[in-house]
Design a protein around this motif. Sequence first.
Motif, PDB file in Angstrom:
ATOM      1  N   CYS A  83       0.841  -1.200   0.000  1.00 24.68           N
ATOM      2  CA  CYS A  83       0.000   0.000   0.000  1.00 24.68           C
ATOM      3  C   CYS A  83       0.882   1.258   0.000  1.00 24.68           C
ATOM      4  O   CYS A  83       0.689   2.172  -0.811  1.00 24.68           O
ATOM      5  CB  CYS A  83      -0.909  -0.051   1.229  1.00 24.68           C
TER       6      CYS A  83
ATOM      7  N   ALA B 203       1.623   3.970  -3.107  1.00 22.79           N
ATOM      8  CA  ALA B 203       1.144   5.343  -2.842  1.00 22.79           C
ATOM      9  C   ALA B 203       2.134   6.393  -3.346  1.00 22.79           C
ATOM     10  O   ALA B 203       1.749   7.545  -3.582  1.00 22.79           O
ATOM     11  CB  ALA B 203       0.895   5.535  -1.352  1.00 22.79           C
TER      12      ALA B 203
ATOM     13  N   ALA C  92      -2.066   4.474  -4.384  1.00 24.03           N
ATOM     14  CA  ALA C  92      -2.419   3.509  -3.341  1.00 24.03           C
ATOM     15  C   ALA C  92      -3.634   2.681  -3.772  1.00 24.03           C
ATOM     16  O   ALA C  92      -4.396   3.086  -4.650  1.00 24.03           O
ATOM     17  CB  ALA C  92      -2.716   4.247  -2.041  1.00 24.03           C
ATOM     18  N   PRO C  93      -3.820   1.519  -3.138  1.00 21.87           N
ATOM     19  CA  PRO C  93      -4.982   0.677  -3.462  1.00 21.87           C
ATOM     20  C   PRO C  93      -6.302   1.414  -3.223  1.00 21.87           C
ATOM     21  O   PRO C  93      -6.357   2.359  -2.437  1.00 21.87           O
ATOM     22  CB  PRO C  93      -4.867  -0.490  -2.469  1.00 21.87           C
ATOM     23  N   VAL C  94      -7.373   0.962  -3.889  1.00 21.32           N
ATOM     24  CA  VAL C  94      -8.716   1.483  -3.595  1.00 21.32           C
ATOM     25  C   VAL C  94      -9.445   0.594  -2.595  1.00 21.32           C
ATOM     26  O   VAL C  94     -10.416   1.005  -1.976  1.00 21.32           O
ATOM     27  CB  VAL C  94      -9.591   1.643  -4.858  1.00 21.32           C
TER      28      VAL C  94
END
Lengths: 261, 261
Positions: free
Chosen positions: B171, B175, B183-185
């Motif tokens: 993550c 980012a 970054a991940p959703v």
Amino acid sequence: MTPQELRAQIATGEFDSPTPNCCGGHIQANLVALPKTYAADFETFCRKNPKPCPILEIVGPGEVHTSRLADEADLRDTLPRYKIWRNGIAQAEVTDIHDVYREDLVFFLLGCSFSFEAALMRAGIHLRHAEEGKNVAMYDTTIELEGVGAFQGNMVVSMRPFHHERVVDACLISAHYPKIHGAPVHIGYPEMIGIADIMHPDYGDSVKILEEEIPVFWACGVTPQNVLRRAKLPFAITHAPGHMFVADLKDQAFYQETVNN
Amino acid sequence: MTPQELRAQIATGEFDSPTPNCCGGHIQANLVALPKTYAADFETFCRKNPKPCPILEIVGPGEVHTSRLADEADLRDTLPRYKIWRNGIAQAEVTDIHDVYREDLVFFLLGCSFSFEAALMRAGIHLRHAEEGKNVAMYDTTIELEGVGAFQGNMVVSMRPFHHERVVDACLISAHYPKIHGAPVHIGYPEMIGIADIMHPDYGDSVKILEEEIPVFWACGVTPQNVLRRAKLPFAITHAPGHMFVADLKDQAFYQETVNN
């Protein structure tokens, strides 16, 4: 209430509750006080395990007043509750330690995740334990620490549930505060870190987790208490979980632009 | 193989496979080519939805060669596979678009998560699809986009499973690349974003998820294809999922010290 006012109320015994929702934006700190014989090993232990045990200030031996986190706060009566440990057992919970204080004690103040909660709230992230007026939920885990001398054991974590859309935000915001636990140690699956029942925390209060929410876990400064249980030192003092030292310094003082884990 | 060599092989038809494991450390890009009538709305759509649709370069109308991502690559034959869209239906998958090219086409090159995979691997994070020699798994979701004109719909995501101890690292590392999805959703619970069966991706290949692993989801540049299906433009061209434009620029060119979501 300012941190100075809160600490004054704590010293007189007027305030003796958990502090997660106190003086938002100010740093809070965990306490571990040990006879100086054990201080060097404990300091090394903290430096090898900086996620759960980030050192903010060391006071003593022979000294009881802070100088970095607050201007001259007496550590013997400015935390709401202390635990007195003998041979690895927490024998008493007290509101000041004047009568058990010894000249050879070294006080370690360690970073606390309450310190970045104001930053989460500034970003519109809700904190369930604050909404419910509770202490944060904390758990023993199977996450192993790097041992030093008598100091061995597993990590304790704090848990906050967030709506799934805000989990990554909470991760990134806290990552900017590496000296106060930084980014989470785990996201989403309590059983993977040895937590059998999320509704029964080992310390603090249980909080509701809604259907759309995901539990997020941070390294916790209660970790040394888990370690003290196993180290069985003849004497030690800690804060009681959730009953922290509230500092004059603000969270901004610990904000770091660069983010690593 | 250098990106130049790979693109040369692609242009001759020698290479026509997915590119996730190609030219590690180099940026890859999604392609959307539209008649110029729709270009302004699509550009606004991308700017309003920068997580799935980060614009890296716009080429045309009347021009087919990149200048930013690579020095003079002809976008008509340097992606391994293209989809030809008519009235919202992908009617053909082809290895070059010379015969359907029109002077009024505007090419949008959008960031792709393959671009930070090298950074994950440099941190010792394993990528299952790379190990299995597969395309990444991609899914339609219920995450709503901000619509502009004909461009409306839900986000497509890519998924990578990681050992739970590396999820936060992945993550934070991603980012640092906000122009390539950042970054991940979502982390952890596919059903919360409308994915009913993680083993049956809507695009790409399914990959194994081990017991100690957690699926992590990033916004994906296949999102415009989901949107095109609904927009029903008379004519459009995209890359085929996983068959990306491989650029000369390296991931470092898109590294940002400051991390926000």
